[in-house]
Design a protein around this motif. Structure first.
Motif, PDB file in Angstrom:
ATOM      1  N   VAL B 105       0.816  -1.273   0.059  1.00  0.00           N
ATOM      2  CA  VAL B 105       0.008   0.094  -0.136  1.00  0.00           C
ATOM      3  C   VAL B 105       0.785   1.130  -0.021  1.00  0.00           C
ATOM      4  O   VAL B 105       0.746   2.181  -0.810  1.00  0.00           O
ATOM      5  CB  VAL B 105      -0.771   0.087   1.120  1.00  0.00           C
ATOM      6  CG1 VAL B 105      -1.837   1.176   1.270  1.00  0.00           C
ATOM      7  CG2 VAL B 105      -1.866  -1.264   1.316  1.00  0.00           C
ATOM      8  N   GLU B 107       4.083   1.265  -0.621  1.00  0.00           N
ATOM      9  CA  GLU B 107       5.043   1.290  -1.840  1.00  0.00           C
ATOM     10  C   GLU B 107       4.310   2.186  -3.052  1.00  0.00           C
ATOM     11  O   GLU B 107       4.718   2.876  -3.790  1.00  0.00           O
ATOM     12  CB  GLU B 107       5.358   0.093  -2.169  1.00  0.00           C
ATOM     13  CG  GLU B 107       6.639  -0.338  -1.441  1.00  0.00           C
ATOM     14  CD  GLU B 107       6.925  -1.968  -1.565  1.00  0.00           C
ATOM     15  OE1 GLU B 107       6.113  -2.622  -2.186  1.00  0.00           O
ATOM     16  OE2 GLU B 107       7.771  -2.466  -0.902  1.00  0.00           O
ATOM     17  N   MET B 108       2.898   1.891  -3.157  1.00  0.00           N
ATOM     18  CA  MET B 108       1.923   2.208  -4.371  1.00  0.00           C
ATOM     19  C   MET B 108       1.829   3.761  -4.116  1.00  0.00           C
ATOM     20  O   MET B 108       1.833   4.543  -4.920  1.00  0.00           O
ATOM     21  CB  MET B 108       0.715   1.555  -4.118  1.00  0.00           C
ATOM     22  CG  MET B 108      -0.008   1.465  -5.519  1.00  0.00           C
ATOM     23  SD  MET B 108      -1.242   0.289  -5.280  1.00  0.00           S
ATOM     24  CE  MET B 108      -2.113   0.921  -3.808  1.00  0.00           C
ATOM     25  N   PHE B 109       2.010   4.330  -2.804  1.00  0.00           N
ATOM     26  CA  PHE B 109       2.081   5.845  -2.697  1.00  0.00           C
ATOM     27  C   PHE B 109       3.346   6.227  -2.838  1.00  0.00           C
ATOM     28  O   PHE B 109       3.088   7.810  -2.845  1.00  0.00           O
ATOM     29  CB  PHE B 109       1.083   6.072  -1.140  1.00  0.00           C
ATOM     30  CG  PHE B 109      -0.047   5.519  -1.058  1.00  0.00           C
ATOM     31  CD1 PHE B 109      -0.964   5.047  -1.958  1.00  0.00           C
ATOM     32  CD2 PHE B 109      -0.689   5.332   0.164  1.00  0.00           C
ATOM     33  CE1 PHE B 109      -2.125   4.490  -2.092  1.00  0.00           C
ATOM     34  CE2 PHE B 109      -2.057   4.590   0.446  1.00  0.00           C
ATOM     35  CZ  PHE B 109      -2.649   4.262  -0.604  1.00  0.00           C
ATOM     36  N   GLY B 110       4.148   5.750  -3.061  1.00  0.00           N
ATOM     37  CA  GLY B 110       5.653   6.512  -3.305  1.00  0.00           C
ATOM     38  C   GLY B 110       6.324   6.679  -2.129  1.00  0.00           C
ATOM     39  O   GLY B 110       7.206   7.550  -2.036  1.00  0.00           O
ATOM     40  N   TYR B 111       5.941   6.048  -0.986  1.00  0.00           N
ATOM     41  CA  TYR B 111       7.209   6.354   0.242  1.00  0.00           C
ATOM     42  C   TYR B 111       8.174   5.570   0.088  1.00  0.00           C
ATOM     43  O   TYR B 111       8.573   4.678  -0.677  1.00  0.00           O
ATOM     44  CB  TYR B 111       6.396   5.615   1.517  1.00  0.00           C
ATOM     45  CG  TYR B 111       5.265   6.388   2.022  1.00  0.00           C
ATOM     46  CD1 TYR B 111       5.427   7.543   2.936  1.00  0.00           C
ATOM     47  CD2 TYR B 111       4.029   6.103   1.581  1.00  0.00           C
ATOM     48  CE1 TYR B 111       4.419   8.118   3.378  1.00  0.00           C
ATOM     49  CE2 TYR B 111       2.664   6.786   2.254  1.00  0.00           C
ATOM     50  CZ  TYR B 111       2.966   7.755   3.206  1.00  0.00           C
ATOM     51  OH  TYR B 111       1.901   8.485   3.580  1.00  0.00           O
ATOM     52  N   THR B 112       9.399   6.289   0.725  1.00  0.00           N
ATOM     53  CA  THR B 112      10.895   5.477   0.731  1.00  0.00           C
ATOM     54  C   THR B 112      10.781   4.183   1.204  1.00  0.00           C
ATOM     55  O   THR B 112       9.782   4.064   2.091  1.00  0.00           O
ATOM     56  CB  THR B 112      11.775   6.395   1.075  1.00  0.00           C
ATOM     57  OG1 THR B 112      11.746   6.507   2.625  1.00  0.00           O
ATOM     58  CG2 THR B 112      11.774   7.897   0.617  1.00  0.00           C
ATOM     59  N   GLU B 115      10.784   4.578   4.989  1.00  0.00           N
ATOM     60  CA  GLU B 115       9.128   4.957   5.712  1.00  0.00           C
ATOM     61  C   GLU B 115       8.541   3.493   5.342  1.00  0.00           C
ATOM     62  O   GLU B 115       7.567   3.460   6.272  1.00  0.00           O
ATOM     63  CB  GLU B 115       8.724   6.067   4.714  1.00  0.00           C
ATOM     64  CG  GLU B 115       9.424   7.530   4.907  1.00  0.00           C
ATOM     65  CD  GLU B 115       9.004   8.493   4.115  1.00  0.00           C
ATOM     66  OE1 GLU B 115       8.671   9.680   4.262  1.00  0.00           O
ATOM     67  OE2 GLU B 115       8.689   8.171   2.687  1.00  0.00           O
TER      68      GLU B 115
END
Lengths: 302, 232
Positions: B105, B107-112, B115
């Motif tokens: 979830v 990763e899909m939102f682009g967290y490092t 994070e």
């Protein structure tokens, strides 16, 4: 900050797309093989037609009508014939080739000719004075030749008797067939990719649903599928590219760049083969992405 | 403070069935609410309208100041990122580990990566599954699987968690465990809405209960209980 985030999302989607090709390899294989076959044929067609184009231009430049004139004519009459020829349309240049020059050239070609021709006296030369006529449009070569034939004082007109022309028209037909073949294969391939991605979408319905529920945007659901198509295209173009580069340079080396006769010379393999490879890669990528985005538009209802 | 406001909501499906009508409901921030009712009472439809799987045919739904009923399809994901949803059948991805099921979830939102790791482990810790990060869903018990689903629902720190029959597939002890987990999340400030049939759970938790009947609000009471006499 937002840009970095997008790059990370893209990175993840590229990883996912690649992983999906590997995970569903048996499924992807059908599309990949189809791309391989298509691109191999595209490569052959492109290499073939580029070479044909190349040497037809060489042959075309060589198209000459040889006009043989009656031995009894004097210089004035020959000048008149030249003028008559010049008055026709489609004439680019006219060069005079006297029977003496022809005899001299023949002497140089062969010692036997030399012996025979040397025995002729000035008035005994049985050869004809000729005009070498070059035309503007080689497609109308035979028409122009026939017009010249009708001029008074012209004995014989030689222009290859349509051999070269029919050879060229055969090449043209082959070229057209190849183009049709390539287009239909590209379509079949795109269709197969649509199907592959469709099955992938269906088999991952649950995953797509979960992604939607946790807040994936439409774009981030679609992107991995399109990237999957991209990878199918790239993987499918590897073998055709290798075959093009190695196959063509080997062919060039083995034949020394000449096929059948010295008329038909091959284009040098480098950078030609690399250009073709680039085009193959682009076609692979475009077909892959086109197929997958079509499938996504059609079957991914979100 | 009002967090969810449902005003005059009606939902008629294309088949002509009216599942909900004349529904008015307010839910405060940080509330823990049970929605109960018999099959066909419209509770699932209310849930679906909250996370915008369905659109009301009439009325307004406001969540955190956003008009959910007016939300365009392509904007729905923005709402979903602020809401965690938990289902009866868990909806976990079988080919992913516990960790991956939660982490994807973020990763899909682009967290490092760091994070993602920190938030995922925190959520799994909260539901008591930190030890099972490398397991696959089919190696877990039903209760554990549901806890993974809860961890996934809360990993992005949503303001609202909606649970549709979260204990429907679980035994009574495990069900209570799940409720305790939801209570912990609620205590951290998250609004929790639970749709359930489970009388024991409702009675033990002593939270606000909203009873729906035939698409209408029948009862709404604080620290309510699921009356044995109520039809369900």
């Amino acid at each position: 900050m937002i840009k970095m985030r997008n790059i990370r999302i893209l990175g993840k989607n590229i990883r996912d797309g690649f992983r999906n090709v590997i995970r569903n390899f048996s499924l992807s294989l059908a599309s990949i093989s189809c791309i391989i076959v298509t691109l191999l044929i595209v490569a052959v067609a492109m290499i073939g037609s580029y070479n044909v184009e190349n040497f037809t231009n060489i042959i075309r430049d060589d198209f000459t009508i040889v006009v043989y004139m009656d031995n009894k004519l004097d210089t004035n009459a020959e000048e008149e014939i030249k003028e008559n020829i010049n008055n026709l349309s489609n004439i680019e240049s006219i060069t005079f080739n006297s029977k003496r020059d022809i005899a001299e050239n023949m002497k140089k070609e062969d010692p036997i000719f030399d012996t025979i021709i040397s025995s002729w006296g000035e008035s005994e030369n049985p050869l004809y004075d000729t005009y070498l006529v070059k035309v503007k449009d080689s497609d109308k070569l035979s028409k122009t030749a026939k017009q010249i034939e009708k001029i008074e004082g012209v004995v014989i007109v030689k222009y290859g008797e349509g051999m070269i022309e029919s050879l060229l028209s055969i090449f043209r037909i082959i070229e057209k067939i190849l183009i049709i073949l390539v287009i239909s294969l590209v379509l079949v391939t795109a269709f197969l990719i649509v199907n592959t991605i469709k099955i992938t979408i269906f088999s991952r319905q649950e995953e797509i649903e979960i992604k939607r529920l946790v807040g994936a945007s439409n774009f981030s659901i679609k992107q991995p599928f399109v990237i999957e198509g991209l990878f199918i295209g790239i993987i499918g173009s590897i073998i055709p590219i290798l075959v093009t580069i190695y196959g063509y340079s080997t062919l060039y080396e083995k034949t020394g760049g000449v096929i059948f006769s010295k008329f038909i010379t091959l284009v040098k393999p480098f950078p030609f083969a690399l250009y073709i490879s680039g085009i193959l890669l682009v076609i692979g990528i475009v077909v892959g992405m086109f197929g997958s985005s079509r499938a996504v538009r059609k079957y991914l209802k979100i | 403070m009002e967090f969810i406001r449902i005003t005059d909501v009606e939902k008629t499906y294309p088949t002509g069935v009216t599942a909900v009508y004349g529904l008015n409901l307010n839910i405060k921030k940080g509330d823990f609410v049970f929605i109960i009712g018999a099959s066909g009472s419209g509770k699932s439809t209310v849930m679906k309208m909250l996370y915008r799987e369905e659109k009301p045919t009439h009325g307004q739904i406001v969540i955190g100041g956003v008009r959910v009923d007016k939300l365009r399809n392509r904007k729905v994901y923005k709402l979903r990122r602020k809401i965690g949803v938990v289902f009866q059948d868990f909806k976990l991805l079988p080919k992913m580990t516990v960790y991956e099921n939660v982490a994807f979830v973020l990763e899909m939102f682009g967290y490092t990566k760091s994070e993602v790791r920190a938030k995922t482990l925190k959520a799994l810790d909260l539901v008591g599954l930190k030890e099972k990060v490398k397991n696959y869903p089919d190696e877990l018990s039903g209760g554990e699987q549901q806890r993974v689903a809860i961890a996934r629902a809360i990993v992005n720190a949503p303001k609202l968690v909606i649970c549709d029959e979260p204990t429907g597939n679980l035994d009574p002890d495990t069900s209570l465990e799940i409720m305790k987990v939801l209570e912990v999340i609620n205590n951290l400030g998250t609004t929790v809405i639970v749709v359930t049939h489970d009388r024991d759970i409702v009675n033990k938790m002593k939270k606000r209960v909203i009873l729906l009947d035939k698409g209408k609000l029948k009862k709404d009471f604080e620290k309510g209980t699921y009356d044995k006499n109520e039809k369900h």
